[in-house]
Every structure is written in C-alpha cells, then in structure tokens.
Design a protein around this motif. Structure first.
Motif, mmCIF file in Angstrom:
data_model
loop_
_atom_site.group_PDB
_atom_site.id
_atom_site.type_symbol
_atom_site.label_atom_id
_atom_site.label_comp_id
_atom_site.label_asym_id
_atom_site.label_seq_id
_atom_site.Cartn_x
_atom_site.Cartn_y
_atom_site.Cartn_z
ATOM 1 N N ALA A 98 1.161 -1.163 -0.371
ATOM 2 C CA ALA A 98 0.067 0.093 -0.148
ATOM 3 C C ALA A 98 1.079 1.146 0.031
ATOM 4 O O ALA A 98 1.662 1.573 0.976
ATOM 5 C CB ALA A 98 -1.131 -0.157 0.823
ATOM 6 N N GLY A 99 0.488 2.134 -0.910
ATOM 7 C CA GLY A 99 1.442 2.963 -0.912
ATOM 8 C C GLY A 99 0.794 4.408 0.004
ATOM 9 O O GLY A 99 -0.807 4.572 0.038
ATOM 10 N N LEU A 100 1.333 5.051 0.446
ATOM 11 C CA LEU A 100 1.202 6.110 2.041
ATOM 12 C C LEU A 100 1.142 7.673 1.346
ATOM 13 O O LEU A 100 2.408 7.530 1.045
ATOM 14 C CB LEU A 100 1.598 5.883 3.164
ATOM 15 C CG LEU A 100 0.952 6.782 3.726
ATOM 16 C CD1 LEU A 100 -0.947 5.605 4.557
ATOM 17 C CD2 LEU A 100 1.646 6.383 5.409
ATOM 18 N N PHE A 101 0.192 8.314 1.019
ATOM 19 C CA PHE A 101 0.322 9.857 0.858
ATOM 20 C C PHE A 101 -0.475 10.639 1.394
ATOM 21 O O PHE A 101 -1.651 10.255 1.597
ATOM 22 C CB PHE A 101 0.941 9.816 -1.006
ATOM 23 C CG PHE A 101 -0.465 9.479 -0.837
ATOM 24 C CD1 PHE A 101 -1.742 10.536 -1.515
ATOM 25 C CD2 PHE A 101 -1.217 8.298 -1.821
ATOM 26 C CE1 PHE A 101 -2.324 10.264 -2.767
ATOM 27 C CE2 PHE A 101 -2.008 7.631 -2.938
ATOM 28 C CZ PHE A 101 -2.997 9.099 -2.569
ATOM 29 N N HIS A 102 -0.403 12.016 1.023
ATOM 30 C CA HIS A 102 -0.830 12.294 1.638
ATOM 31 C C HIS A 102 -1.017 13.932 0.816
ATOM 32 O O HIS A 102 -0.414 14.803 -0.028
ATOM 33 C CB HIS A 102 -1.141 13.529 3.482
ATOM 34 C CG HIS A 102 1.019 14.185 3.071
ATOM 35 N ND1 HIS A 102 1.923 13.212 3.019
ATOM 36 C CD2 HIS A 102 0.872 15.650 3.471
ATOM 37 C CE1 HIS A 102 2.928 14.369 3.336
ATOM 38 N NE2 HIS A 102 1.912 15.650 2.806
ATOM 39 N N LEU A 103 -1.842 14.814 1.369
ATOM 40 C CA LEU A 103 -2.015 15.911 0.269
ATOM 41 C C LEU A 103 -1.629 17.248 0.622
ATOM 42 O O LEU A 103 -2.160 18.380 1.799
ATOM 43 C CB LEU A 103 -3.652 16.656 -0.340
ATOM 44 C CG LEU A 103 -4.452 15.614 -1.229
ATOM 45 C CD1 LEU A 103 -6.166 15.803 -0.911
ATOM 46 C CD2 LEU A 103 -4.086 14.843 -2.162
ATOM 47 N N GLY A 104 -0.875 17.276 0.440
ATOM 48 C CA GLY A 104 0.322 18.769 0.533
ATOM 49 C C GLY A 104 0.076 19.660 -0.752
ATOM 50 O O GLY A 104 -0.501 19.689 -1.284
ATOM 51 N N PRO A 105 0.420 21.272 -0.212
ATOM 52 C CA PRO A 105 0.412 22.353 -0.808
ATOM 53 C C PRO A 105 1.002 22.461 -1.895
ATOM 54 O O PRO A 105 -0.070 22.956 -3.043
ATOM 55 C CB PRO A 105 0.893 23.104 -0.037
ATOM 56 C CG PRO A 105 2.324 22.584 0.709
ATOM 57 C CD PRO A 105 1.552 21.369 0.999
ATOM 58 N N ASP A 106 1.512 21.440 -2.120
ATOM 59 C CA ASP A 106 2.393 21.288 -4.234
ATOM 60 C C ASP A 106 1.165 20.159 -4.200
ATOM 61 O O ASP A 106 2.034 19.592 -5.579
ATOM 62 C CB ASP A 106 3.199 21.258 -3.910
ATOM 63 C CG ASP A 106 4.406 22.762 -3.542
ATOM 64 O OD1 ASP A 106 3.363 23.796 -4.214
ATOM 65 O OD2 ASP A 106 5.974 22.769 -2.506
ATOM 66 N N GLY A 107 0.434 19.692 -4.016
ATOM 67 C CA GLY A 107 -0.076 18.011 -4.501
ATOM 68 C C GLY A 107 0.358 17.356 -3.196
ATOM 69 O O GLY A 107 1.303 17.154 -2.531
ATOM 70 N N PRO A 108 -0.149 16.189 -4.242
ATOM 71 C CA PRO A 108 0.512 14.452 -3.147
ATOM 72 C C PRO A 108 2.225 14.561 -2.547
ATOM 73 O O PRO A 108 3.307 14.650 -3.573
ATOM 74 C CB PRO A 108 0.086 13.489 -4.006
ATOM 75 C CG PRO A 108 -0.709 13.478 -4.507
ATOM 76 C CD PRO A 108 -0.753 15.612 -5.479
ATOM 77 N N ALA A 109 2.319 13.870 -1.251
ATOM 78 C CA ALA A 109 3.857 13.787 -1.012
ATOM 79 C C ALA A 109 4.016 12.431 -0.332
ATOM 80 O O ALA A 109 2.556 12.148 0.095
ATOM 81 C CB ALA A 109 3.868 14.784 0.114
ATOM 82 N N SER A 110 4.559 11.835 -0.168
ATOM 83 C CA SER A 110 5.055 10.541 0.282
ATOM 84 C C SER A 110 4.613 10.716 2.448
ATOM 85 O O SER A 110 4.926 11.787 2.899
ATOM 86 C CB SER A 110 6.426 10.460 0.868
ATOM 87 O OG SER A 110 5.820 9.581 1.074
ATOM 88 N N GLY A 111 3.946 9.074 2.773
ATOM 89 C CA GLY A 111 3.843 9.839 3.734
ATOM 90 C C GLY A 111 2.575 10.543 4.613
ATOM 91 O O GLY A 111 1.749 11.157 3.752
ATOM 92 N N PRO A 112 1.672 9.810 5.342
ATOM 93 C CA PRO A 112 0.835 10.964 6.100
ATOM 94 C C PRO A 112 0.500 12.235 6.560
ATOM 95 O O PRO A 112 2.123 12.527 6.595
ATOM 96 C CB PRO A 112 0.137 10.066 7.534
ATOM 97 C CG PRO A 112 1.675 9.695 7.842
ATOM 98 C CD PRO A 112 2.929 9.636 7.111
ATOM 99 N N ASP A 113 -0.498 12.748 6.245
ATOM 100 C CA ASP A 113 -0.438 14.172 6.505
ATOM 101 C C ASP A 113 0.388 14.302 8.006
ATOM 102 O O ASP A 113 -0.116 13.765 9.101
ATOM 103 C CB ASP A 113 -1.804 14.335 6.388
ATOM 104 C CG ASP A 113 -1.984 16.192 6.746
ATOM 105 O OD1 ASP A 113 -1.234 17.194 5.753
ATOM 106 O OD2 ASP A 113 -2.219 16.805 8.005
ATOM 107 N N PRO A 114 1.449 15.596 7.898
ATOM 108 C CA PRO A 114 2.100 15.604 8.730
ATOM 109 C C PRO A 114 1.544 16.052 10.557
ATOM 110 O O PRO A 114 1.607 15.752 11.693
ATOM 111 C CB PRO A 114 3.342 16.752 8.978
ATOM 112 C CG PRO A 114 3.430 16.666 7.031
ATOM 113 C CD PRO A 114 1.881 16.127 6.946
ATOM 114 N N GLU A 115 -0.160 16.934 10.609
ATOM 115 C CA GLU A 115 -0.820 17.210 11.279
ATOM 116 C C GLU A 115 -2.335 16.444 11.504
ATOM 117 O O GLU A 115 -2.837 16.065 11.948
ATOM 118 C CB GLU A 115 -0.982 18.429 10.603
ATOM 119 C CG GLU A 115 0.256 19.488 10.832
ATOM 120 C CD GLU A 115 -0.628 21.138 10.472
ATOM 121 O OE1 GLU A 115 -2.290 21.101 10.454
ATOM 122 O OE2 GLU A 115 0.015 22.109 10.472
#
Length: 203
Positions: A98-115
């Motif tokens: 499973a690929g884990l990612f979050h929606l960052g200010p510049d689009g999808p980024a690796s890992g869960p959302d920091p907050e």
C-alpha cells in the motif's frame, strides 16, 4: 389535483448504497485476495461472490457475467478509515503493498499528513486484477456530511480511535485549565458529537 402514485413531498425517499460491482478476470483469485484482507464473505446465490469491508454498510460483488466492464477498470473506490497507518500495517500483514501519501500544498506527498488533518491522508492498493482502492483517513467530518442529531460508529475500532482522540484533546484541555476535570464523560461526549458532525470542537 392528486394522482394515484404521486409520491411528491418535501421529504426524499432514502436511497442507501448497498453494493458495488467490480470487474475481475479470475473469481477464485479475487475471492482469495479479499479473504486475505479480512473482509466478510457474505451469503449469496451461487454465481455471486460478495464481500463486506469491516464496519462498512456497503458491500462489493463480483462473479461471472456480473459486469461488462474490463477487469481492473474499477479505480479510486474509497474506503474511509479512522487510522491510516494502522490500515497500512494491516494491509502489509496480509502481503498487500500500500502506498501511503497525503495532500500537501504542492500536491500529493509521501507519508501521512504531518498534522493528521482529516481528509488529507491516503493509502492506495490494488487487487490482483488492478482494481484500485483508496483508503482515506477521516476523523472529523465536514459540516453537513452527517446528521448532527445522531452520533454513530461503524465498528468498535472506530469508536476506540475516536475515544483515543478525545482523550488526547481532553489532556490538552486539563493542561490549559490547570486542574483535573471531574466532568470528563460529558466533555468526551461533546467532543465525539462535534467531531462527527464537523462542528467546533470543545477546548
């Protein structure tokens, strides 16, 4: 003038999503895969295979001649989860990448959302045919998404996760007030209701 069969009124008829059909090329292989995820195998007629994800009111069906769609063409079907990292670990234990990612200010980024903000963390995985699933972490609903007069949890795990979030928030509340809160059950209840309804959380 009233006509027989006219059901117009101010209230809508409930339409509850029950089953999604996904296209697979090998029914037995797909059955093994969804069993490995821990999804419930439901009782169905012989030509239908139906699974229900834990805590879900909606099920998934597949089988011979269930759909004319190409195997693997079902994409971005959402599964809502309370803890994205726990889901990733559960999938890994079943041998599913499973690929884990979050929606960052510049689009999808690796890992869960920091907050760990609600709606922002995802885990993606596919079945053997390539049908793609997206697990989305939702802990606080946007306003209007649920009936604010009702608070319900789809599973024991979802309730436990919500209680852990309430416990952490209540700990911060006690730090701010500088005293133990003997009325913590009501505070927890207010938190759980507000979180699910998407209204302002108690502080």
């Amino acid at each position: 003038m009233s006509m027989s069969g006219d059901h117009s009124s101010n209230s809508s008829v409930d339409m509850k999503l029950e089953v999604i059909t996904i296209p697979v090329s090998d029914v037995d292989r797909a059955k093994e895969f969804y069993l490995s995820l821990g999804w419930r195998l439901d009782q169905t007629p012989p030509t239908v295979v139906q699974f229900t994800p834990p805590g879900s009111p909606c099920s998934v069906q597949f089988g011979p001649n269930r759909t004319s769609a190409a195997p693997g063409s079902a994409q971005n079907t959402y599964l809502i989860v309370a803890d994205i990292e726990a889901v990733r670990d559960q999938l890994a234990a079943a041998g599913v990448e499973a690929g884990l990612f979050h929606l960052g200010p510049d689009g999808p980024a690796s890992g869960p959302d920091p907050e760990r903000a609600s709606y922002r963390s995802f885990a993606s995985f596919s079945d053997p045919d390539g049908n793609g699933w997206l697990c989305q972490e939702i802990t606080t609903r946007l306003p209007g998404r649920v009936d604010s007069a009702e608070t319900s949890f789809g599973s024991k795990n979802d309730l436990a996760a919500a209680l852990r979030r309430a416990e952490a928030a209540h700990g911060e509340h006690e730090k701010r007030t500088g005293e133990a809160d003997a009325n913590w059950p009501d505070w927890y209840a207010d938190y759980l209701v507000a979180e699910q309804a998407g209204t302002e959380l108690p502080t």
